[in-house]
Write an enzyme that holds these catalytic residues in place. Sequence first.
Site, PDB file in Angstrom:
ATOM      1  N   CYS A 194      36.626  22.624 111.288  1.00 43.34           N
ATOM      2  CA  CYS A 194      35.368  23.117 110.729  1.00 43.34           C
ATOM      3  C   CYS A 194      35.302  22.678 109.276  1.00 43.34           C
ATOM      4  CB  CYS A 194      35.323  24.638 110.785  1.00 43.34           C
ATOM      5  SG  CYS A 194      35.572  25.302 112.426  1.00 43.34           S
ATOM      6  N   ARG A 213      32.784  17.151 110.237  1.00 40.64           N
ATOM      7  CA  ARG A 213      33.865  18.027 110.715  1.00 40.64           C
ATOM      8  C   ARG A 213      33.394  18.988 111.785  1.00 40.64           C
ATOM      9  NH1 ARG A 213      38.076  18.322 106.689  1.00 40.64           N
ATOM     10  NH2 ARG A 213      38.636  20.369 107.470  1.00 40.64           N
ATOM     11  N   TRP A 248      33.095  23.602 114.525  1.00 38.65           N
ATOM     12  CA  TRP A 248      33.462  23.103 115.856  1.00 38.65           C
ATOM     13  C   TRP A 248      34.077  24.305 116.548  1.00 38.65           C
ATOM     14  CZ3 TRP A 248      32.149  18.716 118.077  1.00 38.65           C
ATOM     15  CH2 TRP A 248      31.972  17.563 117.348  1.00 38.65           C
ATOM     16  N   ASN A 297      38.515  28.127 108.628  1.00 39.53           N
ATOM     17  CA  ASN A 297      38.845  26.945 109.423  1.00 39.53           C
ATOM     18  C   ASN A 297      40.305  27.073 109.816  1.00 39.53           C
ATOM     19  OD1 ASN A 297      39.023  24.446 110.636  1.00 39.53           O
ATOM     20  ND2 ASN A 297      39.489  23.385 108.719  1.00 39.53           N
ATOM     21  N   GLY A 298      40.629  26.854 111.069  1.00 40.21           N
ATOM     22  CA  GLY A 298      42.014  26.953 111.521  1.00 40.21           C
ATOM     23  C   GLY A 298      42.071  27.812 112.780  1.00 40.21           C
ATOM     24  N   GLU A 341      49.068   2.901 127.784  1.00 34.65           N
ATOM     25  CA  GLU A 341      48.355   3.352 126.562  1.00 34.65           C
ATOM     26  C   GLU A 341      49.251   3.211 125.341  1.00 34.65           C
ATOM     27  OE1 GLU A 341      45.508   3.820 125.668  1.00 34.65           O
ATOM     28  OE2 GLU A 341      45.643   5.013 123.827  1.00 34.65           O
ATOM     29  N   LYS A 391      48.535   0.967 121.939  1.00 38.72           N
ATOM     30  CA  LYS A 391      48.604   1.479 120.567  1.00 38.72           C
ATOM     31  C   LYS A 391      49.509   0.590 119.709  1.00 38.72           C
ATOM     32  CE  LYS A 391      45.791   3.568 120.630  1.00 38.72           C
ATOM     33  NZ  LYS A 391      45.022   3.531 121.779  1.00 38.72           N
ATOM     34  N   GLU A 403      48.062  -3.075 119.148  1.00 40.95           N
ATOM     35  CA  GLU A 403      46.799  -3.262 118.394  1.00 40.95           C
ATOM     36  C   GLU A 403      46.929  -2.841 116.933  1.00 40.95           C
ATOM     37  OE1 GLU A 403      43.327  -0.974 119.541  1.00 40.95           O
ATOM     38  OE2 GLU A 403      44.563   0.649 120.286  1.00 40.95           O
ATOM     39  N   HIS A 427      60.814  -7.096 140.176  1.00 36.74           N
ATOM     40  CA  HIS A 427      59.918  -8.120 140.752  1.00 36.74           C
ATOM     41  C   HIS A 427      59.521  -9.167 139.718  1.00 36.74           C
ATOM     42  CE1 HIS A 427      59.708  -5.811 144.425  1.00 36.74           C
ATOM     43  NE2 HIS A 427      59.471  -4.730 143.694  1.00 36.74           N
ATOM     44  N   LYS A 472      35.735  -0.863 116.128  1.00 37.24           N
ATOM     45  CA  LYS A 472      35.822   0.481 116.711  1.00 37.24           C
ATOM     46  C   LYS A 472      35.033   0.553 118.010  1.00 37.24           C
ATOM     47  CE  LYS A 472      36.882   4.712 117.222  1.00 37.24           C
ATOM     48  NZ  LYS A 472      38.273   4.980 117.695  1.00 37.24           N
TER      49      LYS A 472
HETATM   50  C1  AGP Z   1      41.825   1.784 121.765  1.00 34.60           C
HETATM   51  O1  AGP Z   1      42.723   2.157 120.727  1.00 34.60           O
HETATM   52  C2  AGP Z   1      40.919   0.674 121.304  1.00 34.60           C
HETATM   53  N1  AGP Z   1      40.195   1.086 120.149  1.00 34.60           N
HETATM   54  C3  AGP Z   1      40.030   0.146 122.431  1.00 34.60           C
HETATM   55  O2  AGP Z   1      40.850  -0.276 123.495  1.00 34.60           O
HETATM   56  C4  AGP Z   1      39.021   1.177 122.977  1.00 34.60           C
HETATM   57  O3  AGP Z   1      39.682   2.164 123.715  1.00 34.60           O
HETATM   58  C5  AGP Z   1      38.043   0.424 123.887  1.00 34.60           C
HETATM   59  O4  AGP Z   1      37.352  -0.545 123.121  1.00 34.60           O
HETATM   60  C6  AGP Z   1      37.025   1.372 124.550  1.00 34.60           C
HETATM   61  O5  AGP Z   1      36.257   2.012 123.582  1.00 34.60           O
HETATM   62  P1  AGP Z   1      35.278   3.209 124.056  1.00 34.60           P
HETATM   63  O6  AGP Z   1      36.122   4.336 124.515  1.00 34.60           O
HETATM   64  O7  AGP Z   1      34.479   3.547 122.835  1.00 34.60           O
HETATM   65  O8  AGP Z   1      34.426   2.659 125.171  1.00 34.60           O
END
Ligand code: AGP
Length: 587
Positions: free
Chosen positions: A2, A27, A69, A95-96, A466, A470, A473, A489, A582
């Site tokens: 919040c 927030r 939130w 907040n918390g 996943e 991380k 990237e 395999h 992003k």
């Molecule tokens: C994940 O760390 C990356 N930023 C990327 O793989 C991301 O998950 C992907 O581009 C999908 O984005 P979205 O969830 O906004 O669709």
Amino acid sequence: MCGIIGYIGKREAFPFLLNGLAKLEYRGYDSAGVALLSDELCIQKEIGKLSEIQFEEEEGKIGIAHVRWATHGRVSKENAHPHFDCKNEIAIVHNGIIENHRELKAGLVKRGHVFTSDTDSEVVSHLIEEFSAEGCNFEDAVINALKLLEGSYTLLAIKSGENKIVGARKGSRSLTLGISEQAIFPASDVLAFLEWTNKVVYLKSEDVFVADDELGLCIYNLAEDRIVVRPIDTVKCDAEEVKKGEFDHLMLKEISEQDETILRALQQNEEIVQGICDKMRNAAGTFFIGCGSSYNACLTGSYLFSKAAKLHVNPVLASEFENYEHFLTDKTLVFAVSQSGETADVLDAANAAKRKGSRVVGIVNRDGSILARESDGQLFMNSGPEICVLSTKTYTSQVVLMEMLAYALAGKYEEGLKKIGSLYLDIYKLTSRSMREHLAKLAAILYDKRDIYLIGRGAQYATALEAALKIKEVSYIHAEAFAGGELKHGPLALIEDGVPCIVFVSNDNKSKILSNAEEIKSRGGYIIGVASEREEIFDYWIKVPEAEELNPIIQIIPMQVLAYQLAVYRGLDPDKPRNLAKSVTVT
Ligand code: AGP
């Protein structure tokens, strides 16, 4: 998460409070409220975004305000802050999370206090009221109330007849004081007052401050049990920097919000969830589509639905979905999973599904996004804005939603909410300073490796994917995940002396994954175990609680932190990794 802001000074508080709230709205924007003190205490609060709320401009040179939130208590006017006492003389914003709020509330109700909300925060205003009635002055009443609270908080309180603001913080949530010649501005972060002053006091955990209308300021620390002096700093950075709060990077800040964001993901309308489950049960084929982390969440969901509800779904990369469109009918159900709701591959796939008459449910974070607006139904992740390019808190929010659907499909919805909600403290510890230091040591071992391999079985295979994403990237180290059973395999050919491999161990496949790890160890591999118990085979152990079917939420968090530490160790900017964006709005 919040946002709170206060104002005490020589001018009318209202415009400063509203302007400051607008800077804090990233927030939270479930609801907002403001309390102003002139001859009497005036409180206004409403649900919705600030742009949707019309507050009356009231007089008063002292005030506090809040954007929310919801974590405890649904989104409603009653649950919006500020909260007040029985006599409407005391107002607080918070907040918390107050972990012992149930016991405190039970005692207060027993002693005749009447509550108007079902939040954890409201107990504070009644505790202050009680200590005031026992003869404490205002600041002592606040201090005595704080001493009863367990959990983390930032808090502001005002009281009729008292020309001061008393505030405090405990734990990781920040509280800062903007200092100008005209006023003092307590706030969740400096963003709220940066346009009026760049002089700031950063309060430490368990600091309590008293700011009066002569702009006098006294700070007391509960742990040290004495008056303390905190320096007046100058904010040396731009707004973007400021959003990091006390963290060096947005990535770490957003990782650290997950103890709260998983609770926010839980805030769903049960009717909608059950309705979606009915559609899943009756669909002639269900697809979960996404990209990157969102795809990994889809893959996780497919394991969960299979195990918990014996339901088969098809996880498909959105960019590969065109190869399956011939299966789509008006009886097909398609989940489009995307935190941004703007990913072109996902939108293309969702539109293709709609052209075939299939029903599309969006699992999405941003409610103004194309996916949110154009899907037939939605589940919102409620993670708050995720600014770092990497998906961290939004990934675990997506997994929480998958877990919720799996529990609901198995007829265990309530049980599931409780089990997921109980992870709060585990996650808080997994993002703690000590865990960060432990993983920084591992980063010092791995930072110059050419390859890092990861293995898991079942839902832990999706976690391994996943984690690999991380690491690659944000640190640019080649990281590759395999299903444990796949090593023999082909991938085993990659193993040579010292090659690091991260192994995800969970009770349901422990012996199998440990024998896969043995295949690597016997060829010289360096084994890093993510497990609840240390195993002989581990060269490095990352201790996590055994969370059974909830391991996909728990086990990814130390991996997010490790990826962050690797980037920092390699002198890279975790918030802006090269070549990435992003939201990938192009196909
Ligand atoms: C994940 O760390 C990356 N930023 C990327 O793989 C991301 O998950 C992907 O581009 C999908 O984005 P979205 O969830 O906004 O669709």
